[in-house]
Write a protein that holds these residues in place. Sequence first.
Motif, mmCIF file in Angstrom:
data_model
loop_
_atom_site.group_PDB
_atom_site.id
_atom_site.type_symbol
_atom_site.label_atom_id
_atom_site.label_comp_id
_atom_site.label_asym_id
_atom_site.label_seq_id
_atom_site.Cartn_x
_atom_site.Cartn_y
_atom_site.Cartn_z
ATOM 1 N N ARG A 176 109.177 81.225 49.182
ATOM 2 C CA ARG A 176 110.148 81.123 47.760
ATOM 3 C C ARG A 176 109.381 82.505 46.999
ATOM 4 N NH1 ARG A 176 113.747 78.310 45.347
ATOM 5 N NH2 ARG A 176 113.147 77.489 43.286
ATOM 6 N N GLY A 177 110.698 82.982 46.350
ATOM 7 C CA GLY A 177 109.135 84.582 45.127
ATOM 8 C C GLY A 177 108.536 85.319 45.730
ATOM 9 N N ILE A 178 108.189 85.209 46.741
ATOM 10 C CA ILE A 178 108.051 86.709 47.173
ATOM 11 C C ILE A 178 108.798 86.939 48.017
ATOM 12 C CG2 ILE A 178 106.663 87.878 49.242
ATOM 13 C CD1 ILE A 178 104.421 85.520 49.067
ATOM 14 N N TYR A 179 109.120 88.690 47.865
ATOM 15 C CA TYR A 179 110.255 89.398 48.528
ATOM 16 C C TYR A 179 109.529 90.536 49.146
ATOM 17 C CZ TYR A 179 113.833 86.843 45.957
ATOM 18 O OH TYR A 179 115.038 85.644 44.790
ATOM 19 N N ALA A 180 109.853 91.200 49.801
ATOM 20 C CA ALA A 180 109.776 92.551 50.648
ATOM 21 C C ALA A 180 111.142 93.519 50.460
ATOM 22 C CB ALA A 180 109.428 91.817 52.030
ATOM 23 N N ALA A 181 111.232 95.236 50.926
ATOM 24 C CA ALA A 181 111.541 95.848 50.086
ATOM 25 C C ALA A 181 111.157 96.692 51.618
ATOM 26 C CB ALA A 181 112.473 96.052 49.815
ATOM 27 N N GLY A 182 112.046 98.030 52.063
ATOM 28 C CA GLY A 182 111.830 98.964 52.150
ATOM 29 C C GLY A 182 111.472 99.038 54.127
ATOM 30 N N ASP A 183 110.527 100.347 54.419
ATOM 31 C CA ASP A 183 109.963 100.056 55.623
ATOM 32 C C ASP A 183 109.095 99.324 56.108
ATOM 33 O OD1 ASP A 183 111.222 102.660 55.382
ATOM 34 O OD2 ASP A 183 109.499 104.393 56.127
ATOM 35 N N CYS A 184 108.218 98.625 55.618
ATOM 36 C CA CYS A 184 107.365 97.791 55.473
ATOM 37 C C CYS A 184 108.388 96.124 56.912
ATOM 38 C CB CYS A 184 106.355 97.036 54.389
ATOM 39 S SG CYS A 184 107.189 96.376 52.562
ATOM 40 N N THR A 185 109.226 96.399 55.897
ATOM 41 C CA THR A 185 110.542 95.555 56.783
ATOM 42 C C THR A 185 110.901 95.580 57.944
ATOM 43 O OG1 THR A 185 112.753 95.642 55.903
ATOM 44 C CG2 THR A 185 111.223 94.083 53.644
ATOM 45 N N GLY A 186 111.034 96.796 58.730
ATOM 46 C CA GLY A 186 111.977 97.509 59.753
ATOM 47 C C GLY A 186 112.936 97.451 59.671
ATOM 48 N N VAL A 187 113.841 97.175 58.192
ATOM 49 C CA VAL A 187 115.296 96.932 58.582
ATOM 50 C C VAL A 187 115.967 97.908 59.624
ATOM 51 C CG1 VAL A 187 117.022 96.137 57.132
ATOM 52 C CG2 VAL A 187 115.712 94.696 56.666
ATOM 53 N N LEU A 188 115.899 99.146 58.503
ATOM 54 C CA LEU A 188 116.516 100.476 58.713
ATOM 55 C C LEU A 188 115.342 101.456 57.293
ATOM 56 C CD1 LEU A 188 118.651 101.973 59.864
ATOM 57 C CD2 LEU A 188 119.759 101.920 58.463
ATOM 58 N N PRO A 189 114.611 102.775 58.399
ATOM 59 C CA PRO A 189 113.897 102.333 57.844
ATOM 60 C C PRO A 189 114.410 104.105 57.389
ATOM 61 C CG PRO A 189 113.664 103.740 59.985
ATOM 62 C CD PRO A 189 115.119 102.863 60.451
ATOM 63 N N LEU A 190 114.522 103.847 55.665
ATOM 64 C CA LEU A 190 115.617 104.571 54.799
ATOM 65 C C LEU A 190 115.313 104.835 53.550
ATOM 66 C CD1 LEU A 190 118.890 105.752 56.098
ATOM 67 C CD2 LEU A 190 117.464 107.010 56.530
ATOM 68 N N ALA A 191 114.911 105.929 52.437
ATOM 69 C CA ALA A 191 114.634 105.655 51.258
ATOM 70 C C ALA A 191 115.903 104.674 50.769
ATOM 71 C CB ALA A 191 114.021 106.873 50.403
ATOM 72 N N SER A 192 117.347 105.333 51.066
ATOM 73 C CA SER A 192 117.892 104.604 49.895
ATOM 74 C C SER A 192 118.198 103.405 50.997
ATOM 75 C CB SER A 192 119.533 105.688 50.683
ATOM 76 O OG SER A 192 119.728 105.442 52.353
ATOM 77 N N VAL A 193 117.664 102.800 51.810
ATOM 78 C CA VAL A 193 117.884 101.556 52.441
ATOM 79 C C VAL A 193 116.707 100.588 51.219
ATOM 80 C CG1 VAL A 193 117.547 99.960 53.808
ATOM 81 C CG2 VAL A 193 119.033 101.756 54.446
ATOM 82 N N ALA A 194 115.472 101.383 51.731
ATOM 83 C CA ALA A 194 114.794 100.551 50.711
ATOM 84 C C ALA A 194 114.849 99.979 48.964
ATOM 85 C CB ALA A 194 113.506 101.612 50.643
ATOM 86 N N ALA A 195 115.749 100.852 49.222
ATOM 87 C CA ALA A 195 116.115 101.704 47.323
ATOM 88 C C ALA A 195 116.792 100.193 46.871
ATOM 89 C CB ALA A 195 116.396 102.582 46.594
ATOM 90 N N MET A 196 117.584 100.181 48.051
ATOM 91 C CA MET A 196 118.662 98.840 48.037
ATOM 92 C C MET A 196 117.981 97.087 48.388
ATOM 93 S SD MET A 196 122.087 98.576 47.317
ATOM 94 C CE MET A 196 122.845 99.877 46.786
ATOM 95 N N GLN A 197 116.966 97.511 48.956
ATOM 96 C CA GLN A 197 116.759 96.433 49.321
ATOM 97 C C GLN A 197 115.943 95.853 47.624
ATOM 98 O OE1 GLN A 197 114.518 97.472 53.056
ATOM 99 N NE2 GLN A 197 114.536 95.323 53.343
ATOM 100 N N GLY A 198 114.718 97.114 47.695
ATOM 101 C CA GLY A 198 114.472 96.421 45.894
ATOM 102 C C GLY A 198 115.241 95.750 44.990
ATOM 103 N N ARG A 199 116.248 96.764 44.754
ATOM 104 C CA ARG A 199 117.282 96.073 43.941
ATOM 105 C C ARG A 199 117.686 95.121 44.168
ATOM 106 N NH1 ARG A 199 119.805 101.327 45.188
ATOM 107 N NH2 ARG A 199 118.794 103.327 44.552
ATOM 108 N N ILE A 200 118.250 94.965 45.461
ATOM 109 C CA ILE A 200 118.372 92.984 45.657
ATOM 110 C C ILE A 200 117.889 92.425 45.250
ATOM 111 C CG2 ILE A 200 119.766 92.180 47.436
ATOM 112 C CD1 ILE A 200 121.011 94.538 49.091
ATOM 113 N N ALA A 201 116.563 92.206 45.911
ATOM 114 C CA ALA A 201 115.641 91.213 45.477
ATOM 115 C C ALA A 201 115.776 91.057 43.845
ATOM 116 C CB ALA A 201 113.998 91.899 46.240
ATOM 117 N N MET A 202 115.459 91.902 42.872
ATOM 118 C CA MET A 202 115.470 91.844 41.716
ATOM 119 C C MET A 202 116.231 90.900 41.877
ATOM 120 S SD MET A 202 112.440 92.510 41.415
ATOM 121 C CE MET A 202 111.515 92.488 42.846
ATOM 122 N N ALA A 203 117.585 91.441 42.016
ATOM 123 C CA ALA A 203 118.499 91.126 41.402
ATOM 124 C C ALA A 203 119.194 89.231 41.756
ATOM 125 C CB ALA A 203 119.948 91.270 41.537
#
Length: 469
Positions: free
Chosen positions: A311-338
Amino acid sequence: MSDRKASVVVLGGGPGGYEAALVAAHLGASVTVVDRDGLGGAAVLTDCVPSKTLISISDFMSRFEAATDLGVGFPADAPGDGDHVATADASRVNARILALAAAQSHDIGQRLQADGIRVCRGVGRLLSSTKVRLEPADGDPEEIEADVVLVATGATPRVMDSARPDGERILTWQQIYGLTELPEKLVVVGSGVTGAELAHAYLGLGSEVVLVSSRDRVLPGEDADAATVIENVFRRRGMQVLNRSRAAGAERVGDGVVVRLEDGRTVEGSHVLLAVGSVPQTAGIGLEEAGVELTPSGHVRVDRVSRTSVRGIYAAGDCTGVLPLASVAAMQGRIAMAHSLGDAVAPLNLRGVSAHIFTDPEIATVGYSQKDIDEGLIDAQTVMLPLATNPRAKMQNVQDGFVKLFARPGIGTVVGGVVVAPRASELIFPVTLAVQHRLTVDQLAATFTVYPSMSGSIAEAARRLHSLD
Ligand SMILES: Cc1cc2nc3c(=O)[nH]c(=O)nc-3n(C[C@H](O)[C@H](O)[C@H](O)COP(=O)(O)OP(=O)(O)OC[C@H]3O[C@@H](n4cnc5c(N)ncnc54)[C@H](O)[C@@H]3O)c2cc1C
């Protein structure tokens, strides 16, 4: 809730980290970004921005070469080396690329500063789920309490023990911008997106290129028809493509390199570029000690709103291995903060991601793939239109490429598409809009396109999928 501002600490200032920091600041949090190598991350400094800049220079040169087919002549005293109409000065090309990347990183820094975000140059590691230790590049270490931590530490090129990069002749994709001369003969090991893009770039710049691919064809993860087009174009332009050829190692010999293949063959070159994947930068930063679950490959396990197992720890981008794209990293980061700061949030939808490969022609894809359809994951009808019949393509001497659309039978909802064309990265947008907003082929077909235009082929493909049921 108290009036105290939430404290957010972001580890890593790439697209996953800095985009999240901007959202968090906008939502009223007190934000610290700690970054080791420079804002913008690998995306801006070594990977995405430099490679796309190199490719745009290479494409520029290829257009000169192709112009002679259109009846364009060049004076006999035009600069060139006899075989090529234009030549690239590697020193100047690379200096410009690095300057452009540095300027982009600087702009990001200014933007973060303007939004009141604290940026610390150094390394960050977790001491617990709510405490982060900052080790600045200059200055004393510091511990910060955090309500929310975002891990966005990215990934780094995978290297083989039998082919240790030396930054001179055995290179990772992050080291090529240090070269002062164009490789005479470049052996590219790995035919995934990075290998294919950079093999294409150096071929256009004038290097002799050998592409070593362990699979049956280049770009094994992509639409098979698209990959076939690219492989044919590579060969036609003089690239040597070695399929079913797995590299076992590479070493320097004299003034060049020798790449050994697993079947005993060898390939000689002046330089070798290793593009054999990347590994997440998740070791030694306190993740496991804090209870954050990692996958067997070392990626941080996250859900669709970027939560980790703690709880309280989020992760985004290539360190998650979800999809190695800058656009996906940015979206994951925005979603995490929201999500963490209580704003409205929609979970990550990978079907809406448009992915692209900057070869010539480019490949862009969105939504369900041909493979998904062939394997029965979704029932969809397919149409594939070669670009050769498109009037604009004819005018521009575009011979290779196609538009493919996938739509649900009957109702005609667009569920995916592939565009192989010059500037496919721009052309995919109407298809992405259709997939994202569940438009039907009839809605796409009834939308005006410019005549003549490449996008006319997208509307035409949609028209061919009109159902008479
Ligand atoms: C050659 C190449 C071309 C690419 N081209 C494209 C493209 O055209 N389009 C596209 O969408 N994607 C592209 N990508 C993918 C894209 O670069 C990545 O998906 C993107 O960089 C991921 O962003 P990130 O924020 O996760 O990580 P990164 O951009 O890698 O940033 C991570 C940051 O974290 C920092 N860091 C690491 N550990 C720590 C620590 N412990 N403390 C503090 N800081 C730390 C690093 O210094 C780095 O600055 C390309 C990739 C490659 C390899």
